[in-house]
Design an enzyme around this catalytic site. Structure first.
Site, PDB file in Angstrom:
ATOM      1  N   LYS A  15      11.702  -4.109   4.038  1.00 28.74           N
ATOM      2  CA  LYS A  15      11.206  -5.446   3.702  1.00 28.74           C
ATOM      3  C   LYS A  15      11.874  -6.502   4.563  1.00 28.74           C
ATOM      4  CE  LYS A  15      10.302  -8.531  -0.181  1.00 28.74           C
ATOM      5  NZ  LYS A  15      10.296  -8.690  -1.640  1.00 28.74           N
TER       6      LYS A  15
ATOM      7  N   GLU B 154      20.850   1.334   6.262  1.00 23.09           N
ATOM      8  CA  GLU B 154      20.571   2.773   6.352  1.00 23.09           C
ATOM      9  C   GLU B 154      19.321   3.045   7.182  1.00 23.09           C
ATOM     10  OE1 GLU B 154      22.073   1.948   2.061  1.00 23.09           O
ATOM     11  OE2 GLU B 154      20.842   0.948   3.591  1.00 23.09           O
TER      12      GLU B 154
ATOM     13  N   GLY C 166      10.248  -4.127  -3.488  1.00 22.35           N
ATOM     14  CA  GLY C 166      10.301  -2.796  -2.898  1.00 22.35           C
ATOM     15  C   GLY C 166       9.787  -1.688  -3.795  1.00 22.35           C
ATOM     16  N   ARG C 167      10.252  -1.645  -5.048  1.00 17.83           N
ATOM     17  CA  ARG C 167       9.850  -0.551  -5.924  1.00 17.83           C
ATOM     18  C   ARG C 167       8.431  -0.711  -6.456  1.00 17.83           C
ATOM     19  NH1 ARG C 167      13.712  -3.762  -7.691  1.00 17.83           N
ATOM     20  NH2 ARG C 167      13.592  -4.889  -9.677  1.00 17.83           N
TER      21      ARG C 167
ATOM     22  N   GLU D 138      16.389   0.258 -11.844  1.00 15.21           N
ATOM     23  CA  GLU D 138      16.656  -0.884 -10.973  1.00 15.21           C
ATOM     24  C   GLU D 138      16.013  -2.143 -11.532  1.00 15.21           C
ATOM     25  OE1 GLU D 138      17.257  -0.569  -6.559  1.00 15.21           O
ATOM     26  OE2 GLU D 138      15.327  -1.601  -6.545  1.00 15.21           O
TER      27      GLU D 138
ATOM     28  N   HIS E 142      14.458  26.178 -18.905  1.00 14.43           N
ATOM     29  CA  HIS E 142      15.552  27.143 -18.787  1.00 14.43           C
ATOM     30  C   HIS E 142      16.835  26.479 -18.295  1.00 14.43           C
ATOM     31  CE1 HIS E 142      13.040  30.746 -19.515  1.00 14.43           C
ATOM     32  NE2 HIS E 142      12.089  29.966 -19.030  1.00 14.43           N
TER      33      HIS E 142
ATOM     34  N   LYS F 228      27.323  -2.301  -1.307  1.00 16.23           N
ATOM     35  CA  LYS F 228      26.952  -2.422   0.107  1.00 16.23           C
ATOM     36  C   LYS F 228      27.844  -3.437   0.821  1.00 16.23           C
ATOM     37  CE  LYS F 228      22.129  -0.975   0.194  1.00 16.23           C
ATOM     38  NZ  LYS F 228      20.790  -1.290   0.726  1.00 16.23           N
TER      39      LYS F 228
END
Length: 500
Positions: free
Chosen positions: A187, A193, A246-247, A332, A363, A473
């Site tokens: 964005k 990263e 973003g999400r 978030e 399981h 960060k």
């Protein structure tokens, strides 16, 4: 006492009743607590919601101004108060302020033109797509492509989000850089990263003799000038508005790899399915509204019953990335300790979301769900129509196991042997898709977005900022810059000295 506090008190004082007793007391319970909408069937009957509790939540919704908050969301008003902006992901689906919908359509057409050009060979032969992003810039495209793109994919697709160099090794080994399209999704176009991974991709291409790696790159960003400055031609920069978080962004230009890998028609169907759920959320009464009822159940267990987690189990291999997708969307968005107007939150915030894929999870973790001391509301997501070429017994067994788990959690099995005693009365909900196609998946994802919004509205928090990701960060940048006087604790300083 405020109307909101009074409504919460009524909910928290409600007398718990066992699930089997709720079924016995209400012959219309299944009709009351199931909803069929946009290709999805929602079954909330095995939760502890009943008519009285729903009425109390409706009173809370009215006291909290849920209708007004919903209308403000769709009108493009600044519902993200802390950042002074709207949250306009629904406008990307045609449900929003007219000017925002028009802008979304224009940007979609720009994206489609680039998809058409690539398919026509304008960028040479493309066989592989390497998508670089993190958070919402990666989770959405990764989930949708993995869910819908398994049969005869048009391209090999790798989505890399982790800054760990090992995450790049596999696509670098499998892809031919001459035929690889690199998509950079950020964005701000400054995400540390993602930009480091992009530099490594450029070096990988240069090492293979690609003279102009930028000629094989596409940028997806709300800051197009930064992408152009980075070196990507403006014709391959696909913008999206600052008002799309973003999400919540896979519906925007962030969905470019979806449109390219699955085809434009599939991307349009994804949007249409989400729009159908938008209309349901906008128009249905609270007691018949799937995202709203789901949020009522979420809040009941978190606030009145002390449940700290919610488990989501996808009974379809193609939905294996649903739990991590929801972790970001819900935690978030709603993992906050302050209300939208800056007051301390006086109750639990979002539940911790976790889960897995059935039948594997049976399981691994279902022992705790059935006999553990924790109350964990479970959610099962399944698809009625199989999409494999194996013996139909595979899909039948999958669905049988899904439905049996919900029944067993509710019914239990008494035993005089404590080790074999199943207490039952363990809540679950089930979402059954008719088939896993773009429209149904779009509706499912929009349902989860609106559910998250309702949870936030009733808690009084802002689900559209995420300041909680920044502190770590900031410290990481300081450490990487070898800044002194960081005021770090002795443990962290020792780790840095040992490893760096």
């Amino acid at each position: 006492m405020s109307d909101t506090a009074t409504a919460w008190q009524a909910i928290e004082n409600s007398e718990p009743r066992r699930l089997d007793a709720l079924f016995d007391a209400d012959p219309d319970r299944l009709d009351r607590l199931t909803i069929e909408e946009a290709g999805l069937y929602f079954d909330f009957a095995k939760t502890h919601l009943d008519a009285e509790l729903i009425d109390r939540f409706v009173a809370l919704a009215e006291a909290a101004g849920l209708a007004g908050r919903r209308d403000a969301l769709f009108a493009g008003e600044p519902v993200n108060a802390s950042e002074g902006r709207a949250a306009e992901h629904t406008a990307q689906r045609g449900q929003g302020a007219p000017e925002s919908v028009a802008l979304a359509n224009a940007l979609h057409m720009r994206m489609r033109a680039l998809v058409d050009a690539i398919e026509a060979g304008a960028m040479g032969e493309i066989r592989h797509i390497l998508h670089l992003g993190i958070g919402g810039s990666a989770l959405g495209p990764d989930f949708v492509i993995d869910a819908l793109g398994r049969e005869e994919p048009a391209y090999d697709v790798a989505v890399v989000s982790n800054v760990d160099g090992a995450a790049l090794e596999t696509p670098f080994a499998l892809f031919d850089p001459e035929y690889t399209l690199v998509v950079i999704a950020s964005k701000s176009f400054t995400t540390a990263e993602t930009m480091l991974n992009a530099q490594s991709a450029i070096q990988w291409m240069r090492n293979a003799g690609i003279a102009d790696p930028f000629g094989q790159m596409v940028a997806l960003t709300a800051e197009p000038d930064r992408a152009v400055e980075f070196g990507i031609d403006q014709t391959r920069v696909l913008p999206f508005p600052e008002t799309v978080g973003g999400r919540y962004s896979l519906w925007s230009s962030i969905g470019f790899p979806i449109a390219l890998a699955l085809g434009w028609e599939a991307f349009e169907q994804l949007l249409e399915g989400a729009a159908a759920m938008d209309r349901h959320f906008r128009l249905a009464k609270w007691c018949e509204n799937a995202p709203v009822l789901a949020a009522f159940a979420d809040l009941y267990y978190a606030q009145a019953r002390g449940a700290e987690t919610r488990a989501v189990f996808a009974y379809d291999e193609r939905l294996r990335l649903l739990p991590p997708y929801l972790q970001q969307l819900e935690m978030e968005s709603n993992g906050k300790a302050a209300t939208a107007d800056g007051r301390p939150l006086d109750r639990a915030s979002a539940s911790i979301v976790w889960g897995g894929v059935g039948t594997d999870a049976q399981h691994a973790v279902f022992q705790l769900l059935h006999q553990g001391t924790h109350l964990v509301p479970a959610e099962f997501v399944a698809v009625a129509e199989a999409h494999d070429h194996r013996d139909p017994a595979h899909h039948e067994q999958l669905l049988v196991n899904c439905f049996a788990q919900g029944a067993a959690l509710m019914a239990g099995r008494p035993s005089d042997d404590p080790g074999r005693h199943f207490p039952g009365d363990r809540p679950s909900s089930t979402i059954l898709l008719e088939r896993l196609d773009p429209a149904d998946l779009g509706a499912l994802l929009a349902f989860y977005e609106h559910r998250t919004f309702v949870n936030a509205a009733l808690l009084g928090i802002n689900p559209f900022d995420q300041f909680g990701v920044e502190l770590g960060k900031d410290i990481a940048r300081a450490i990487a810059g070898d800044e002194e006087a960081l005021g770090l604790d002795a443990s962290t300083r020792a780790l840095i000295e040992r490893a760096l």
